[in-house]
Design a protein around this motif. Structure first.
Motif, PDB file in Angstrom:
ATOM      1  N   MET A 195      20.714  40.307  42.201  1.00  0.00           N
ATOM      2  CA  MET A 195      21.472  39.060  42.079  1.00  0.00           C
ATOM      3  C   MET A 195      22.594  39.026  43.130  1.00  0.00           C
ATOM      4  SD  MET A 195      22.875  37.493  38.560  1.00  0.00           S
ATOM      5  CE  MET A 195      23.839  36.018  38.467  1.00  0.00           C
ATOM      6  N   LYS A 196      22.794  37.854  43.718  1.00  0.00           N
ATOM      7  CA  LYS A 196      23.837  37.742  44.750  1.00  0.00           C
ATOM      8  C   LYS A 196      25.226  37.873  44.123  1.00  0.00           C
ATOM      9  CE  LYS A 196      21.461  34.952  48.130  1.00  0.00           C
ATOM     10  NZ  LYS A 196      21.461  33.700  48.885  1.00  0.00           N
ATOM     11  N   HIS A 197      26.111  38.588  44.799  1.00  0.00           N
ATOM     12  CA  HIS A 197      27.466  38.656  44.263  1.00  0.00           C
ATOM     13  C   HIS A 197      28.525  38.582  45.359  1.00  0.00           C
ATOM     14  CE1 HIS A 197      26.992  43.033  45.031  1.00  0.00           C
ATOM     15  NE2 HIS A 197      28.306  43.004  45.207  1.00  0.00           N
ATOM     16  N   LEU A 198      29.687  38.125  44.911  1.00  0.00           N
ATOM     17  CA  LEU A 198      30.877  38.025  45.758  1.00  0.00           C
ATOM     18  C   LEU A 198      31.712  39.282  45.542  1.00  0.00           C
ATOM     19  CD1 LEU A 198      32.809  36.107  47.469  1.00  0.00           C
ATOM     20  CD2 LEU A 198      33.768  35.399  45.268  1.00  0.00           C
ATOM     21  N   LEU A 199      32.286  39.796  46.613  1.00  0.00           N
ATOM     22  CA  LEU A 199      33.155  40.983  46.514  1.00  0.00           C
ATOM     23  C   LEU A 199      34.573  40.585  46.936  1.00  0.00           C
ATOM     24  CD1 LEU A 199      33.580  44.047  46.138  1.00  0.00           C
ATOM     25  CD2 LEU A 199      32.812  44.349  48.505  1.00  0.00           C
ATOM     26  N   ILE A 200      35.518  40.834  46.041  1.00  0.00           N
ATOM     27  CA  ILE A 200      36.933  40.586  46.358  1.00  0.00           C
ATOM     28  C   ILE A 200      37.595  41.936  46.595  1.00  0.00           C
ATOM     29  CG2 ILE A 200      39.132  39.659  45.504  1.00  0.00           C
ATOM     30  CD1 ILE A 200      37.511  37.727  43.739  1.00  0.00           C
ATOM     31  N   ILE A 201      38.168  42.113  47.784  1.00  0.00           N
ATOM     32  CA  ILE A 201      38.845  43.373  48.124  1.00  0.00           C
ATOM     33  C   ILE A 201      40.313  43.054  48.350  1.00  0.00           C
ATOM     34  CG2 ILE A 201      38.970  45.265  49.784  1.00  0.00           C
ATOM     35  CD1 ILE A 201      36.010  44.914  50.273  1.00  0.00           C
ATOM     36  N   TRP A 202      41.188  43.806  47.684  1.00  0.00           N
ATOM     37  CA  TRP A 202      42.609  43.458  47.750  1.00  0.00           C
ATOM     38  C   TRP A 202      43.490  44.683  47.906  1.00  0.00           C
ATOM     39  CZ3 TRP A 202      46.005  45.311  43.974  1.00  0.00           C
ATOM     40  CH2 TRP A 202      45.395  45.861  42.835  1.00  0.00           C
ATOM     41  N   HIS A 203      44.653  44.416  48.515  1.00  0.00           N
ATOM     42  CA  HIS A 203      45.757  45.376  48.480  1.00  0.00           C
ATOM     43  C   HIS A 203      47.029  44.593  48.204  1.00  0.00           C
ATOM     44  CE1 HIS A 203      49.329  47.261  50.364  1.00  0.00           C
ATOM     45  NE2 HIS A 203      48.980  48.147  49.447  1.00  0.00           N
ATOM     46  N   SER A 204      47.925  45.205  47.457  1.00  0.00           N
ATOM     47  CA  SER A 204      49.197  44.556  47.131  1.00  0.00           C
ATOM     48  C   SER A 204      50.217  45.627  46.803  1.00  0.00           C
ATOM     49  CB  SER A 204      48.981  43.645  45.912  1.00  0.00           C
ATOM     50  OG  SER A 204      50.182  43.012  45.543  1.00  0.00           O
ATOM     51  N   ARG A 205      51.449  45.431  47.255  1.00  0.00           N
ATOM     52  CA  ARG A 205      52.516  46.382  46.932  1.00  0.00           C
ATOM     53  C   ARG A 205      53.403  45.843  45.801  1.00  0.00           C
ATOM     54  NH1 ARG A 205      53.852  50.491  50.016  1.00  0.00           N
ATOM     55  NH2 ARG A 205      52.763  49.556  51.761  1.00  0.00           N
ATOM     56  N   THR A 206      53.697  44.551  45.847  1.00  0.00           N
ATOM     57  CA  THR A 206      54.629  44.002  44.859  1.00  0.00           C
ATOM     58  C   THR A 206      54.015  42.858  44.035  1.00  0.00           C
ATOM     59  OG1 THR A 206      55.626  42.600  46.592  1.00  0.00           O
ATOM     60  CG2 THR A 206      56.709  44.706  46.129  1.00  0.00           C
ATOM     61  N   GLY A 207      52.701  42.744  44.059  1.00  0.00           N
ATOM     62  CA  GLY A 207      52.028  41.889  43.083  1.00  0.00           C
ATOM     63  C   GLY A 207      51.521  40.544  43.543  1.00  0.00           C
ATOM     64  N   ALA A 208      51.985  40.035  44.688  1.00  0.00           N
ATOM     65  CA  ALA A 208      51.580  38.675  45.083  1.00  0.00           C
ATOM     66  C   ALA A 208      50.087  38.617  45.437  1.00  0.00           C
ATOM     67  CB  ALA A 208      52.431  38.193  46.256  1.00  0.00           C
ATOM     68  N   ALA A 209      49.660  39.465  46.354  1.00  0.00           N
ATOM     69  CA  ALA A 209      48.248  39.437  46.749  1.00  0.00           C
ATOM     70  C   ALA A 209      47.351  39.852  45.575  1.00  0.00           C
ATOM     71  CB  ALA A 209      48.010  40.345  47.956  1.00  0.00           C
ATOM     72  N   GLU A 210      47.882  40.719  44.734  1.00  0.00           N
ATOM     73  CA  GLU A 210      47.099  41.127  43.557  1.00  0.00           C
ATOM     74  C   GLU A 210      46.858  39.922  42.644  1.00  0.00           C
ATOM     75  OE1 GLU A 210      48.839  44.266  41.237  1.00  0.00           O
ATOM     76  OE2 GLU A 210      47.155  44.293  39.831  1.00  0.00           O
ATOM     77  N   SER A 211      47.888  39.097  42.449  1.00  0.00           N
ATOM     78  CA  SER A 211      47.699  37.948  41.557  1.00  0.00           C
ATOM     79  C   SER A 211      46.797  36.904  42.218  1.00  0.00           C
ATOM     80  CB  SER A 211      49.036  37.355  41.113  1.00  0.00           C
ATOM     81  OG  SER A 211      49.756  36.873  42.212  1.00  0.00           O
TER      82      SER A 211
END
Ligand SMILES: Cc1cc2nc3c(=O)[nH]c(=O)nc-3n(C[C@H](O)[C@H](O)[C@H](O)COP(=O)(O)O)c2cc1C
Length: 161
Positions: free
Chosen positions: A1-17
């Motif tokens: 099945m096709k899937h999307l991959l989200i890769i993240w880095h965050s130090r103080t929460g903004a990119a994480e949210s």
């Protein structure tokens, strides 16, 4: 099945949210995985059918941890993900464009296809205390991230790109 991959880095929460909101939007549309940059491998990248990258701008470039992910995976993935769709989300105190440009340059090397313009969330953190403190993004910004995740997922699943 096709899937999307989200890769993240965050130090103080903004990119994480931003990554979390995009994940929530995407999972209503299909199969999505969300990985911290430090945990993501070339195999994870190769197994996915589209990508959302979320990271802060630090010192006018992509954050170190996000860059380390690309440094580690760049050659194992090179030539094996050509044409796959991607978009990016950048958290920034005041700018964000240099990180977005750098990420786009790396993605161009992988021959990924940018299917949405970069989403940059500016937190307006100015003082060292604000910059180092935890971030809460505006509900409107998070709603846009959610929409971006849903749109990316729908596009990946239907193969419109
Ligand atoms: C060491 C450091 C360097 C930074 N450099 C920049 C910068 O060059 N441009 C900018 O817009 N914001 C800069 N910022 C602000 C961050 O991008 C901003 O706080 C962002 O919300 C961080 O994302 P995060 O909460 O996901 O860690 C910097 C922050 C730190 C800690």
């Amino acid at each position: 099945m096709k899937h999307l991959l989200i890769i993240w880095h965050s130090r103080t929460g903004a990119a994480e949210s931003m990554a979390r909101a995009a994940f929530e939007g995407a999972r209503e549309e299909g199969e999505v995985r969300r990985l911290r940059a430090e945990d993501a491998s070339a195999e994870d990248v190769l197994a996915a059918h589209g990508y959302l990258f979320a990271a802060p701008e630090n010192l006018a470039s992509l954050s170190g941890e996000m860059k380390e992910f690309f440094d580690r995976c760049y050659y194992p993935v090179l030539g094996r993900a050509d044409g796959r769709p991607y978009a990016q989300m950048i958290a920034a105190g005041s700018d964000g464009t240099n990180a977005a440009r750098q990420l786009a340059r790396i993605a161009m090397g992988w021959r990924l296809r940018e299917v949405q313009p970069p989403m940059i969330a500016v937190t307006d953190a100015q003082t060292p205390e604000q910059i180092l403190g935890p971030k809460t993004l505006d509900a409107l910004v998070l709603a846009k991230c959610r929409e971006l995740g849903a749109g990316m997922m729908a596009g990946v699943e239907s193969g419109i790109w």
